[in-house]
Design a protein around this motif. Structure first.
Motif, PDB file in Angstrom:
ATOM      1  N   THR A 322     104.295  49.961   0.625  1.00 53.92           N
ATOM      2  CA  THR A 322     105.303  49.254   1.397  1.00 53.92           C
ATOM      3  C   THR A 322     104.588  48.460   2.335  1.00 53.92           C
ATOM      4  O   THR A 322     104.963  47.143   2.654  1.00 53.92           O
ATOM      5  CB  THR A 322     106.203  50.080   2.031  1.00 53.92           C
ATOM      6  OG1 THR A 322     105.558  50.946   2.936  1.00 53.92           O
ATOM      7  CG2 THR A 322     107.071  50.770   1.164  1.00 53.92           C
ATOM      8  N   VAL A 323     103.607  48.800   3.128  1.00 51.11           N
ATOM      9  CA  VAL A 323     102.864  48.089   4.114  1.00 51.11           C
ATOM     10  C   VAL A 323     102.232  46.785   3.381  1.00 51.11           C
ATOM     11  O   VAL A 323     102.486  45.752   3.950  1.00 51.11           O
ATOM     12  CB  VAL A 323     101.982  48.794   4.998  1.00 51.11           C
ATOM     13  CG1 VAL A 323     101.084  47.907   6.123  1.00 51.11           C
ATOM     14  CG2 VAL A 323     102.828  49.864   5.603  1.00 51.11           C
ATOM     15  N   PRO A 324     101.183  46.998   2.506  1.00 53.21           N
ATOM     16  CA  PRO A 324     100.562  45.972   2.013  1.00 53.21           C
ATOM     17  C   PRO A 324     101.475  45.165   1.115  1.00 53.21           C
ATOM     18  O   PRO A 324     101.263  43.691   1.239  1.00 53.21           O
ATOM     19  CB  PRO A 324      99.412  46.558   0.889  1.00 53.21           C
ATOM     20  CG  PRO A 324      99.377  47.992   1.429  1.00 53.21           C
ATOM     21  CD  PRO A 324     100.534  48.264   1.992  1.00 53.21           C
ATOM     22  N   SER A 325     102.431  45.235   0.495  1.00 52.28           N
ATOM     23  CA  SER A 325     103.209  44.601  -0.274  1.00 52.28           C
ATOM     24  C   SER A 325     104.145  43.753   0.812  1.00 52.28           C
ATOM     25  O   SER A 325     104.656  42.599   0.403  1.00 52.28           O
ATOM     26  CB  SER A 325     104.078  45.299  -1.225  1.00 52.28           C
ATOM     27  OG  SER A 325     104.822  46.264  -0.686  1.00 52.28           O
ATOM     28  N   GLY A 326     104.406  44.684   1.838  1.00 54.99           N
ATOM     29  CA  GLY A 326     105.259  43.876   2.854  1.00 54.99           C
ATOM     30  C   GLY A 326     104.693  42.482   3.539  1.00 54.99           C
ATOM     31  O   GLY A 326     105.282  41.698   4.115  1.00 54.99           O
ATOM     32  N   TYR A 327     103.280  42.561   3.565  1.00 51.62           N
ATOM     33  CA  TYR A 327     102.478  41.519   4.147  1.00 51.62           C
ATOM     34  C   TYR A 327     102.851  40.167   3.280  1.00 51.62           C
ATOM     35  O   TYR A 327     102.423  38.923   3.445  1.00 51.62           O
ATOM     36  CB  TYR A 327     101.031  41.887   4.172  1.00 51.62           C
ATOM     37  CG  TYR A 327     100.674  42.572   5.752  1.00 51.62           C
ATOM     38  CD1 TYR A 327     100.005  41.713   6.545  1.00 51.62           C
ATOM     39  CD2 TYR A 327     101.257  43.542   6.109  1.00 51.62           C
ATOM     40  CE1 TYR A 327      99.594  42.294   7.730  1.00 51.62           C
ATOM     41  CE2 TYR A 327     101.169  44.320   7.192  1.00 51.62           C
ATOM     42  CZ  TYR A 327     100.169  43.574   8.084  1.00 51.62           C
ATOM     43  OH  TYR A 327     100.060  43.988   9.406  1.00 51.62           O
ATOM     44  N   SER A 328     103.152  40.340   1.977  1.00 55.36           N
ATOM     45  CA  SER A 328     103.472  39.113   1.182  1.00 55.36           C
ATOM     46  C   SER A 328     104.812  38.833   0.909  1.00 55.36           C
ATOM     47  O   SER A 328     105.358  37.756   0.727  1.00 55.36           O
ATOM     48  CB  SER A 328     102.778  39.343  -0.175  1.00 55.36           C
ATOM     49  OG  SER A 328     101.374  39.137  -0.081  1.00 55.36           O
ATOM     50  N   PHE A 329     105.611  40.235   0.711  1.00 56.01           N
ATOM     51  CA  PHE A 329     107.263  39.855   0.527  1.00 56.01           C
ATOM     52  C   PHE A 329     108.168  40.228   1.801  1.00 56.01           C
ATOM     53  O   PHE A 329     109.207  39.967   1.745  1.00 56.01           O
ATOM     54  CB  PHE A 329     107.417  40.899  -0.421  1.00 56.01           C
ATOM     55  CG  PHE A 329     106.801  40.461  -1.703  1.00 56.01           C
ATOM     56  CD1 PHE A 329     107.288  39.481  -2.647  1.00 56.01           C
ATOM     57  CD2 PHE A 329     105.613  41.042  -2.146  1.00 56.01           C
ATOM     58  CE1 PHE A 329     106.716  39.378  -3.710  1.00 56.01           C
ATOM     59  CE2 PHE A 329     104.826  40.946  -3.222  1.00 56.01           C
ATOM     60  CZ  PHE A 329     105.282  39.914  -4.166  1.00 56.01           C
ATOM     61  N   ASN A 330     107.458  40.679   2.868  1.00 56.82           N
ATOM     62  CA  ASN A 330     108.441  40.895   3.925  1.00 56.82           C
ATOM     63  C   ASN A 330     108.059  40.225   5.272  1.00 56.82           C
ATOM     64  O   ASN A 330     107.889  40.910   6.225  1.00 56.82           O
ATOM     65  CB  ASN A 330     108.838  42.438   3.994  1.00 56.82           C
ATOM     66  CG  ASN A 330     109.666  42.921   5.095  1.00 56.82           C
ATOM     67  OD1 ASN A 330     110.744  42.469   5.128  1.00 56.82           O
ATOM     68  ND2 ASN A 330     109.345  43.909   5.902  1.00 56.82           N
ATOM     69  N   LEU A 331     107.878  38.950   5.216  1.00 58.33           N
ATOM     70  CA  LEU A 331     107.474  38.104   6.366  1.00 58.33           C
ATOM     71  C   LEU A 331     108.622  37.590   7.203  1.00 58.33           C
ATOM     72  O   LEU A 331     108.975  36.409   7.104  1.00 58.33           O
ATOM     73  CB  LEU A 331     106.562  37.083   5.862  1.00 58.33           C
ATOM     74  CG  LEU A 331     105.523  37.449   5.056  1.00 58.33           C
ATOM     75  CD1 LEU A 331     104.742  36.009   4.598  1.00 58.33           C
ATOM     76  CD2 LEU A 331     104.384  38.273   5.863  1.00 58.33           C
ATOM     77  N   ASP A 332     109.334  38.553   7.945  1.00 57.78           N
ATOM     78  CA  ASP A 332     110.528  38.314   8.672  1.00 57.78           C
ATOM     79  C   ASP A 332     110.329  36.997   9.773  1.00 57.78           C
ATOM     80  O   ASP A 332     111.178  36.330  10.004  1.00 57.78           O
ATOM     81  CB  ASP A 332     111.096  39.730   9.459  1.00 57.78           C
ATOM     82  CG  ASP A 332     111.473  40.498   8.451  1.00 57.78           C
ATOM     83  OD1 ASP A 332     111.863  40.104   7.220  1.00 57.78           O
ATOM     84  OD2 ASP A 332     111.468  41.927   8.724  1.00 57.78           O
ATOM     85  N   GLY A 333     109.277  37.276  10.503  1.00 56.37           N
ATOM     86  CA  GLY A 333     109.042  36.348  11.593  1.00 56.37           C
ATOM     87  C   GLY A 333     108.515  34.850  11.029  1.00 56.37           C
ATOM     88  O   GLY A 333     108.937  33.823  11.285  1.00 56.37           O
ATOM     89  N   THR A 334     108.014  34.991   9.990  1.00 63.11           N
ATOM     90  CA  THR A 334     107.616  33.637   8.999  1.00 63.11           C
ATOM     91  C   THR A 334     108.859  33.116   8.634  1.00 63.11           C
ATOM     92  O   THR A 334     109.053  31.820   8.788  1.00 63.11           O
ATOM     93  CB  THR A 334     106.525  33.877   8.147  1.00 63.11           C
ATOM     94  OG1 THR A 334     105.395  34.247   8.556  1.00 63.11           O
ATOM     95  CG2 THR A 334     106.312  32.635   7.298  1.00 63.11           C
TER      96      THR A 334
END
Length: 486
Positions: A322-334
Motif C-alpha cells: 500500500t505505501v509504495p503504490s500510494g506514492y503513485s496512486f494516492n497523492l491527496d496533496g497533489t
C-alpha cells in the motif's frame, strides 16, 4: 543435609503461585531530547530559515546540502521499493491474497483522491481567490524552465501515465528513479516468485536479506537529515524570499487551509471509522513530517513510513504494497494542489468554466495525477497536460503560480505522507489483519512489546509452515536495535 522440597513439612509450605493481573511494568526510559531525530531536524529547519532570511546569498549557496541529502535518499528508494513489494507479495498465502490487497488499495486510493479533487473544486468556487486579477496571458512572460514543463505537458495526454507504467528497460527504471515503473516490475517479480514456488524460495530469501542491508544503509543516511533540512530550507528562503508569499498569499493560505482540513477532518473521519485517532497518528509521525517539511520531498521518508506502519501492527504484506503504490496512486496533496492551481489560472485569466467543464477537469485529473511523484516539475507537467487536454484554460497561465510553487510543495508532500499512512491502516483493517490493540497503544505512547520491522516473512511452504527461521534484527530508527517479537 537434604534439600527441602514442597512436600517436606519441615520445610514449610511453598509460596502459592501468583494470582491476579501481573505487576505493572516500569515505564520505558525516556530518551534524552538531544538524541531525538525530529529535534535536530527542527533545529535544522529553523536555522535554515534564519540563514536564508538574514544572508540570502549564503542561503542560496547552501542548496547542495539539501540536494545531496535528497539524492542520497533517492539513491536507495527504488531498490527499497523493489525488495519491499517483492517480500510483501512473497509473504502472502496466495496470489489471490495479494490481488485482494491490491484491488482494495486501488479502490481506496481512487475514493480518497476523488474526495481531494472535489474538495479543491468546492473551495475554489466558494472563495474564488483569482477573481480580480485579470491576467493577460498574451503579455505574460514565460520562463525557460516553465516553458519546458509546458512543452512536456502538452506532449502528454490523459492516458500517458498508462504508457509510462511499463519500462522499456528494467535497469533504466531503477537508474531514472521512476517509482511507478519499479513498482510495476516489482509486482511482476513477486508474482513470478509465487508462481515458481519452492525453487524460487532462495531468491525470495535473498531479496529479503538484501532489504535488510538497504534499510541499514538508509539508517546511516538518515543521520544527515538535519543537515539536509538546513540546506534545503536556507536555499528556499534565500532564493525566493519570504516576500514571495505576499503576492499570492491568499492562494497559499487557501491551499494550506484546505490541506489541513483534508488531513484533520477527512482523514480524521476515515481514522475514526477504524477506531483510531488522526491526531495521535500525526504525533507518531512527527519525525517523518519534519523531514518532509525540511526537504520538500515525501520520498525522503518512504521507507520509514513502511517501517512505522509495521510497528503500528500493519502486516508487511499490506504495508509493503500500500505505501509504495500510494506514492503513485494516492497523492491527496497533489490532487488538492492541481485543482486549486487549475481553477486559479481560470479565474485569474477571466476564463469562465461551467460546472460540467469543471467536472471534466476533475475526471482528467483523476488520471493525469497518477504517477506524479518523484519527478522534478511533475506538478507543472501534470497541470499543463491537464489544461491542454481540457482545452478551455490557457496553459501559459501556469506562470501565475510558478513563483510560489516551492512554498506549496512542502504542503503537498506532507499531505501525501499523511494520506498514505492512513491508507495502509485502512487497507489492513479492511483485510482484517490490523493489530488494532497494538496500534492504539503505540499511538498513545504506551510501552509495547518490541517489534522488528525488518523481520522477514518468508514464502509459505505447503501447509502454511514457514520455510526459514527468523534471522537477527535490524532497526532503521535512531537508537539501539530492537529485539524481534514472535
Amino acid at each position: 543435609m537434604s534439600q527441602a522440597t514442597t512436600t517436606d513439612p519441615a520445610a514449610g509450605a511453598a509460596d502459592p503461585p501468583p494470582t491476579g493481573p501481573p505487576p505493572p511494568q516500569p515505564p520505558a526510559a525516556r530518551r534524552p531530547w538531544y538524541t531525538l531525530l525530529y529535534v535536530w531536524v527542527l533545529v535544522g529547519i529553523l536555522a535554515g530559515i534564519v540563514v536564508g532570511a538574514a544572508w540570502p546569498h549564503t542561503g542560496e549557496q547552501l542548496r547542495p546540502l539539501g540536494d545531496t541529502f535528497v539524492n542520497a535518499i533517492k539513491m536507495i528508494i527504488t531498490p527499497i521499493i523493489f525488495v519491499t513489494v517483492v517480500t510483501g507479495i512473497a509473504g502472502v498465502d496466495s496470489l489471490r491474497g495479494a490481488g485482494r490487497i491490491g484491488w482494495k488499495s486501488l479502490v481506496y486510493f481512487e475514493a480518497l483522491t476523488t474526495i481531494a479533487l472535489i474538495l479543491g473544486l468546492v473551495v475554489m468556487n466558494v472563495l474564488r481567490p483569482g477573481d480580480g486579477v485579470h491576467a493577460d496571458v498574451g503579455s505574460m512572460k514565460v520562463s525557460a524552465t516553465a516553458q519546458g514543463y509546458i512543452d512536456k505537458g502538452e506532449a502528454q495526454s490523459w492516458w500517458h501515465f498508462l504508457t509510462d507504467l511499463v519500462p522499456s528497460s528494467v535497469v533504466g527504471a531503477f537508474a531514472d528513479g521512476d517509482v511507478l515503473q519499479v513498482l510495476f516490475f516489482a509486482v511482476l517479480f513477486g508474482i513470478a516468485i509465487k508462481l515458481v514456488g519452492r525453487p524460487a524460495e532462495g531468491i525470495a530469501i535473498g531479496v529479503e536479506r538484501t532489504g535488510r542491508v538497504l534499510f541499514a544503509v538508509l539508517r546511516i543516511v538518515m543521520y544527515a537529515a538535519p543537515v539536509g533540512a538546513f540546506g534545503a530550507m536556507a536555499f528556499t528562503v534565500g532564493k525566493y524570499g519570504l516576500d514571495t508569499l505576499t503576492s499570492l498569499g491568499k492562494l497559499v493560505a487557501i491551499f494550506y487551509g484546505t490541506s489541513l482540513f483534508f488531513v484533520v477532518v477527512v482523514l480524521g473521519l476515515v481514522m475514526a471509522a477504524i477506531r483510531l485517532n488522526i491526531l495521535h497518528l500525526l504525533r507518531y509521525m512527527k519525525d517523518e513530517l519534519l523531514i518532509v517539511l525540511g526537504t520538500s520531498s515525501s520520498e525522503s521518508v518512504l521507507p520509514r513510513v513502511i517501517t512505522k506502519m509495521e510497528n503500528l501492527g500493519v502486516p508487511r504484506q499490506v504495508a509493503g504494497l500500500t505505501v509504495p503504490s500510494g506514492y503513485s496512486f494516492n497523492l491527496d496533496g497533489t490532487c488538492i494542489y492541481l485543482t486549486l492551481a487549475a481553477l486559479y489560472v481560470a479565474q485569474a485569466t477571466d476564463t469562465p468554466l461551467s460546472m460540467g467543464q469543471q467536472l471534466s477537469l476533475v475526471a482528467v485529473l483523476l488520471l493525469t495525477s497518477k504517477g506524479a511523484a518523484g519527478v522534478t516539475g511533475s506538478g507543472f507537467i501534470v497541470l499543463a497536460a491537464t489544461l491542454s487536454t481540457v482545452g478551455h484554460v490557457p496553459v501559459a497561465g501556469i506562470m501565475l503560480v510558478f513563483g510560489i510553487d516551492k512554498f506549496m510543495s512542502e504542503c503537498r508532500a506532507l499531505t501525501n505522507v499523511c494520506g498514505n499512512s492512513v491508507a495502509s491502516l485502512v487497507v489492513a483493517s479492511w483485510e482484517g489483519v490490523l493489530d488494532r490493540d497494538r496500534a492504539r497503544k503505540v499511538l498513545a505512547g504506551e510501552p509495547v512489546a518490541p517489534l522488528d520491522a525488518l523481520d522477514p516473512i518468508p514464502p509459505a511452504a505447503p501447509g502454511g509452515q514457514s520455510t526459514t527461521d527468523a534471522p537477527g534484527t535490524v532497526s532503521i530508527t535512531k537508537g539501539a536495535p530492537v529485539a524481534a517479537a514472535h
